[in-house]
Design an enzyme around this catalytic site. Structure first.
Site, PDB file in Angstrom:
ATOM      1  N   GLY A  61       0.823  -1.206   0.000  1.00 30.03           N
ATOM      2  CA  GLY A  61       0.000   0.000   0.000  1.00 30.03           C
ATOM      3  C   GLY A  61       0.852   1.249   0.000  1.00 30.03           C
ATOM      4  CG  ASP A  62       3.095   2.611   3.372  1.00 30.62           C
ATOM      5  OD1 ASP A  62       3.115   3.776   3.740  1.00 30.62           O
ATOM      6  OD2 ASP A  62       2.550   1.699   4.018  1.00 30.62           O
ATOM      7  CG  LEU A  63       6.629  -0.466  -0.832  1.00 35.34           C
ATOM      8  CD1 LEU A  63       7.114  -1.905  -0.961  1.00 35.34           C
ATOM      9  CD2 LEU A  63       7.806   0.478  -0.672  1.00 35.34           C
TER      10      LEU A  63
END
Length: 414
Positions: free
Chosen positions: A184-186
């Site tokens: 999700g962050d990446l």
């Protein structure tokens, strides 16, 4: 607005495709810091701004390099490499004014606070765009800047759950499994970089900046491959399929003598070549499996194709299979991360880089996958110490005197 005078920062600035682009990084943890680190790798001058009393929490994340009693977070260093570091208290009026002055000399600002946070400080996009109309303001958040859920707290797992990816990952007849990295962050990182570069191009052409709004949930939805169109066309909901593809066959993990390999020879050309290579030429003309469409049938695949492939690999090692397949068919050993780091192919692509940190020693991190032929990236530069370049940034970008910087320090602004 005139371009910033970066001459005072000579020796601290990178060369590269984004040379001369000034980025203010107010972000924390992963999605924002990695986005700005990518811009730094590509030559931008990135200033990481942290609260002097509440710095980026990842400075305390493992693993650690040690120099006596001092610690250096490898996690922080990997995602904040190549940046100039300064401290600034944005809750103070003087700190807000300093930021506005920096914005007047910057091209990009990156933040990943919960929507509404910067507005409460009087530092939201509209406020800062009034200072610098060319500003590209990149905001990364869980649910985005708009919509009924925008103010909800979110982590990576929030995006994996809300974006549908978690429900698709794992094995049939078992509970779903989260993707093993913070996707999700990446994914938000990568879309933020794309959006920032597109907005920069627009600003260069028109003098008009804009808000780049990237949500983790949106980014995960965009990674679900065929799941959305499969649902909208057929009504079928994607479920965990283990290591198998939803319908491409063979295209999965297979056991071998010393581990597992990925084998993906699903087209007729690749399948026929594999049959010849592994000693089953008769399978090429077998009327039950002689076309790709026939091999895609789940029942035929499980009964005829998969057992044949398993028999090809059972008595061979990963290395033997890779050597045999060579440049002919897609077959790859499943490597652990230690094998990846030490793999000659990784070194050939410069995907593990070394950075010196004085008494802490040398840190090896992943490199920059974007390879530019004329302006190569520099992912090997060290991360900043907390507030390490505060004076250089303020004197170099804003023309502050050393006395004024000292006064700001005394008042706790820096």
């Amino acid at each position: 607005m005139t371009s910033p005078d970066l001459s005072a920062l000579t020796g601290l600035l990178p060369a590269g495709a984004l040379q001369g682009v000034v980025v203010l990084d107010l972000s924390r943890v992963l999605a924002g810091p990695y986005a700005s680190a990518t811009l730094a790798d590509l030559g931008a001058t990135v200033v990481k701004i942290e609260n002097p009393a509440d710095p980026d929490v990842t400075r305390g994340f493992p693993p650690y390099l040690r120099d006596g009693d001092a610690e250096l977070s490898g996690y922080f260093a990997q995602y904040n490499r190549g940046k100039l570091g300064m401290t600034l208290d944005l809750k103070s009026e003087e700190g807000k004014q300093v930021l506005r002055e920096l914005v007047g000399r910057a091209d990009v600002l990156v933040e990943n606070f919960r929507p509404g946070t910067m507005e409460k400080l009087g530092l939201g996009y509209e406020s800062l765009a009034a200072v610098n109309p060319r500003l590209v303001y990149t905001a990364i958040s869980g649910y985005g800047q708009t919509g009924s859920r925008s103010r909800r707290p979110a982590f990576d797992n929030t995006a994996q759950a809300a974006g549908g990816l978690w429900s698709m990952n794992g094995y049939p007849d078992a509970e779903p499994v989260r993707v093993g990295v913070t996707i999700g962050d990446l994914s938000a990182t990568l879309f933020a970089v794309v959006g920032t570069l597109a907005a920069l191009r627009h600003a260069e052409r028109t003098g008009e900046g804009q808000l780049v709004d990237v949500a983790q949930v949106d980014s995960v939805i965009a990674l679900t491959e065929t799941a959305v169109v499969e649902y909208t066309v057929t009504g079928k909901v994607a479920r965990p399929a283990g290591n198998a593809h939803a319908w491409v066959r063979p295209y999965e993990l297979f056991p071998c003598k010393d581990g597992q390999v990925f084998f993906g020879a699903y087209t007729d050309k690749l399948w026929n070549a594999s049959c010849e290579l592994f000693g089953s030429p008769e399978a090429v003309a077998d009327p039950e499996i002689d076309t790709m469409r026939k091999r895609f049938d789940a029942e035929v695949y499980e009964r005829r194709v998969k057992p044949l492939v398993v028999s090809w690999f059972a008595d061979r090692t990963r290395a033997e299979l890779e050597d045999l397949a060579g440049d002919l068919i897609p077959l790859t050993a499943v490597r652990d991360i230690g094998e990846v780091v030490e793999d000659p192919g990784t070194a050939e692509r410069e995907m593990v880089v070394e950075t010196g940190y004085g008494g802490f020693g040398t840190l090896r991190t992943f490199g920059q996958p974007v390879k530019l032929s004329r302006t190569p990236a520099r992912p090997d530069r060290p991360a900043n110490g907390l507030g390490e370049h505060t004076e250089q940034v303020l004197t170099g970008l804003l023309g502050y005197t050393a006395e004024r910087v000292a006064q700001l320090r005394e008042r706790g602004v820096l």
